[in-house]
Write a protein that holds these residues in place. Structure first.
Motif, PDB file in Angstrom:
ATOM      1  N   GLU A   1       0.828  -1.212   0.000  1.00  0.00           N
ATOM      2  CA  GLU A   1       0.000   0.000   0.000  1.00  0.00           C
ATOM      3  C   GLU A   1       0.861   1.261   0.000  1.00  0.00           C
ATOM      4  O   GLU A   1       0.575   2.218  -0.738  1.00  0.00           O
ATOM      5  N   LYS A   2       1.905   1.277   0.791  1.00  0.00           N
ATOM      6  CA  LYS A   2       2.801   2.437   0.852  1.00  0.00           C
ATOM      7  C   LYS A   2       3.484   2.665  -0.504  1.00  0.00           C
ATOM      8  O   LYS A   2       3.624   3.807  -0.957  1.00  0.00           O
ATOM      9  N   THR A   3       3.885   1.578  -1.155  1.00  0.00           N
ATOM     10  CA  THR A   3       4.542   1.684  -2.451  1.00  0.00           C
ATOM     11  C   THR A   3       3.561   2.188  -3.510  1.00  0.00           C
ATOM     12  O   THR A   3       3.911   3.034  -4.337  1.00  0.00           O
TER      13      THR A   3
ATOM     14  N   ASN B   1       0.935   4.065  -2.912  1.00  0.00           N
ATOM     15  CA  ASN B   1       0.699   5.483  -2.596  1.00  0.00           C
ATOM     16  C   ASN B   1       1.825   6.362  -3.135  1.00  0.00           C
ATOM     17  O   ASN B   1       1.570   7.458  -3.638  1.00  0.00           O
ATOM     18  N   ARG B   2       3.035   5.872  -3.030  1.00  0.00           N
ATOM     19  CA  ARG B   2       4.177   6.634  -3.563  1.00  0.00           C
ATOM     20  C   ARG B   2       4.055   6.763  -5.083  1.00  0.00           C
ATOM     21  O   ARG B   2       4.340   7.813  -5.654  1.00  0.00           O
TER      22      ARG B   2
ATOM     23  N   ASP C   1       1.243   6.727  -6.728  1.00  0.00           N
ATOM     24  CA  ASP C   1       0.122   7.646  -6.971  1.00  0.00           C
ATOM     25  C   ASP C   1       0.536   9.105  -6.898  1.00  0.00           C
ATOM     26  O   ASP C   1      -0.083   9.953  -7.539  1.00  0.00           O
ATOM     27  N   GLN C   2       1.552   9.402  -6.104  1.00  0.00           N
ATOM     28  CA  GLN C   2       2.014  10.776  -5.944  1.00  0.00           C
ATOM     29  C   GLN C   2       3.055  11.179  -6.987  1.00  0.00           C
ATOM     30  O   GLN C   2       3.444  12.343  -7.048  1.00  0.00           O
TER      31      GLN C   2
ATOM     32  N   LYS D   1       2.849   9.024 -13.022  1.00  0.00           N
ATOM     33  CA  LYS D   1       2.169   7.797 -12.611  1.00  0.00           C
ATOM     34  C   LYS D   1       1.420   7.131 -13.765  1.00  0.00           C
ATOM     35  O   LYS D   1       1.164   5.948 -13.744  1.00  0.00           O
TER      36      LYS D   1
ATOM     37  N   GLU E   1      -1.341  -2.353  -7.667  1.00  0.00           N
ATOM     38  CA  GLU E   1      -1.021  -3.337  -6.638  1.00  0.00           C
ATOM     39  C   GLU E   1      -0.341  -4.557  -7.253  1.00  0.00           C
ATOM     40  O   GLU E   1       0.657  -5.058  -6.730  1.00  0.00           O
TER      41      GLU E   1
END
Length: 133
Positions: free
Chosen positions: A35-37, A39-40, A42-43, A47, A57
């Motif tokens: 999830e953290k990866t 999110n990174r 996505d920012q 992307k 995912e």
């Protein structure tokens, strides 16, 4: 005409082992922090490159597994050229997606460029056939 350059075999082994480390650490980071990866990703400015290839995912999991297997192969010197090619193919879209466009943090971009240089070293040089001088 090709020129032979003498390279200490031990230095090549050390280089290979040290280079593999970043992929092994990154693979665990991808697999244990999906999830953290994502999110990174996505920012990231670019992307869209990642989303072009599919579900974020799934991409994180696939890249994590690929880096784990190819990173381990690089670590132990198994099919080193192929492992380096696979790792370069994984590193390139990650670099384009996450690091390019991050003008405030150029360090990670140039870290990936340096890592790519190390992979190119193992792609261009075949150490499976060594000869005694």
């Amino acid at each position: 005409m090709t020129t032979k350059i003498l390279v200490n075999q031990r230095s090549v082994q050390i280089f290979r082992v040290m280079l593999s480390g970043i992929f092994l650490v990154a693979s665990f980071n991808h697999l244990l922090n999906i999830e953290k990866t994502v999110n990174r990703m996505d920012q990231a400015s670019f992307k869209g490159i990642a989303y072009f290839f599919g579900n974020p995912e799934l991409l994180v999991i696939l890249s994590g597994v690929t880096m784990l297997i190819a990173g381990f192969a690089l670590l132990i010197g198994f099919k080193t050229r192929y492992a380096a090619i696979i790792l370069a193919l994984v590193l390139l879209p990650i670099t384009l997606t996450v690091q390019v466009g991050q003008i405030n943090t150029l360090g990670p971009l140039f870290k990936n460029i340096a890592i790519m240089g190390g992979l190119i070293f193992f792609i261009f040089n075949d150490f499976s056939k060594t000869e005694k001088l």
